[in-house]
Design a protein around this motif. Structure first.
Motif, PDB file in Angstrom:
ATOM      1  N   UNK A  83     -10.509   2.975  -4.204  1.00  0.00           N
ATOM      2  CA  UNK A  83     -10.343   4.219  -2.866  1.00  0.00           C
ATOM      3  C   UNK A  83      -9.179   3.593  -1.982  1.00  0.00           C
ATOM      4  N   UNK A  84      -9.098   2.557  -1.741  1.00  0.00           N
ATOM      5  CA  UNK A  84      -8.058   2.062  -0.793  1.00  0.00           C
ATOM      6  C   UNK A  84      -6.683   1.999  -1.241  1.00  0.00           C
ATOM      7  N   UNK A  85      -6.564   1.998  -2.512  1.00  0.00           N
ATOM      8  CA  UNK A  85      -5.167   1.990  -3.246  1.00  0.00           C
ATOM      9  C   UNK A  85      -4.866   3.792  -3.178  1.00  0.00           C
TER      10      UNK A  85
ATOM     11  N   UNK B 129      -0.293  -6.331  -0.931  1.00  0.00           N
ATOM     12  CA  UNK B 129      -1.369  -6.386  -0.136  1.00  0.00           C
ATOM     13  C   UNK B 129      -2.502  -5.408  -0.723  1.00  0.00           C
ATOM     14  N   UNK B 130      -2.401  -4.979  -1.834  1.00  0.00           N
ATOM     15  CA  UNK B 130      -3.428  -4.029  -2.504  1.00  0.00           C
ATOM     16  C   UNK B 130      -4.137  -4.849  -3.664  1.00  0.00           C
ATOM     17  N   UNK B 131      -3.582  -5.814  -3.697  1.00  0.00           N
ATOM     18  CA  UNK B 131      -4.372  -6.924  -4.745  1.00  0.00           C
ATOM     19  C   UNK B 131      -5.829  -7.263  -4.352  1.00  0.00           C
ATOM     20  N   UNK B 132      -6.874  -7.072  -4.919  1.00  0.00           N
ATOM     21  CA  UNK B 132      -8.244  -7.369  -4.636  1.00  0.00           C
ATOM     22  C   UNK B 132      -8.819  -6.049  -3.839  1.00  0.00           C
TER      23      UNK B 132
ATOM     24  N   UNK C  87      12.633  -5.401   6.686  1.00  0.00           N
ATOM     25  CA  UNK C  87      11.133  -5.274   6.594  1.00  0.00           C
ATOM     26  C   UNK C  87      10.635  -5.960   5.183  1.00  0.00           C
ATOM     27  N   UNK C  88       9.437  -5.869   4.945  1.00  0.00           N
ATOM     28  CA  UNK C  88       8.820  -6.708   3.814  1.00  0.00           C
ATOM     29  C   UNK C  88       9.482  -5.859   2.496  1.00  0.00           C
ATOM     30  N   UNK C  89       9.577  -6.385   1.475  1.00  0.00           N
ATOM     31  CA  UNK C  89       9.851  -5.895   0.279  1.00  0.00           C
ATOM     32  C   UNK C  89       9.036  -5.193  -0.380  1.00  0.00           C
ATOM     33  N   UNK C  90       9.163  -4.312  -1.489  1.00  0.00           N
ATOM     34  CA  UNK C  90       8.421  -3.361  -2.172  1.00  0.00           C
ATOM     35  C   UNK C  90       7.263  -4.319  -2.702  1.00  0.00           C
TER      36      UNK C  90
END
Length: 116
Positions: free
Chosen positions: A36-38, A29-32, A20-23
């Protein structure tokens, strides 16, 4: 028939190696995104710090890994091919620090042996 079997087995073998995708890819995906989303995605941070208009949130990821066994020729008299030493495990951790500006994730850094 062997050629057809190889044609079937090669894609299966390659698919088994896929991971799967790396860490880094998952956290990018959290950049920007908003703070609250984080927090919704990673949970409540362990620590936070604010300075010069930036907010830093630190998360920690812990996991247990198997440690490779020693070479059988160096096990000593207690061990033999039929008397294998017990499995060894180690706990590793990864500290993940996100930098936020104006409540948006700006960047992140990873620190630790468990950052994969």
């Amino acid at each position: 028939m062997r050629l057809n079997m190889a044609a079937v087995m090669l894609p299966l073998a390659l698919a088994a190696c896929a991971v799967g995708p790396t860490l880094d890819q998952r956290l990018s995906a959290y950049i920007g995104r908003s703070e609250g989303d984080l927090v919704a995605g990673l949970g409540v941070p362990l620590r936070s710090y604010e300075t010069e208009g930036r907010r830093f949130l630190q998360f920690e990821q812990r996991s247990t890994i198997a440690v490779s066994q020693p070479d059988p020729f160096f096990w000593g008299p207690r061990y033999s091919v039929w008397n294998v030493p017990p499995a060894s495990f180690a706990e590793v951790s990864c500290q993940i620090t996100f930098a936020l500006r104006e409540q948006r994730v700006e960047s992140f850094t990873l620190n630790g042996q468990g950052c994969r």
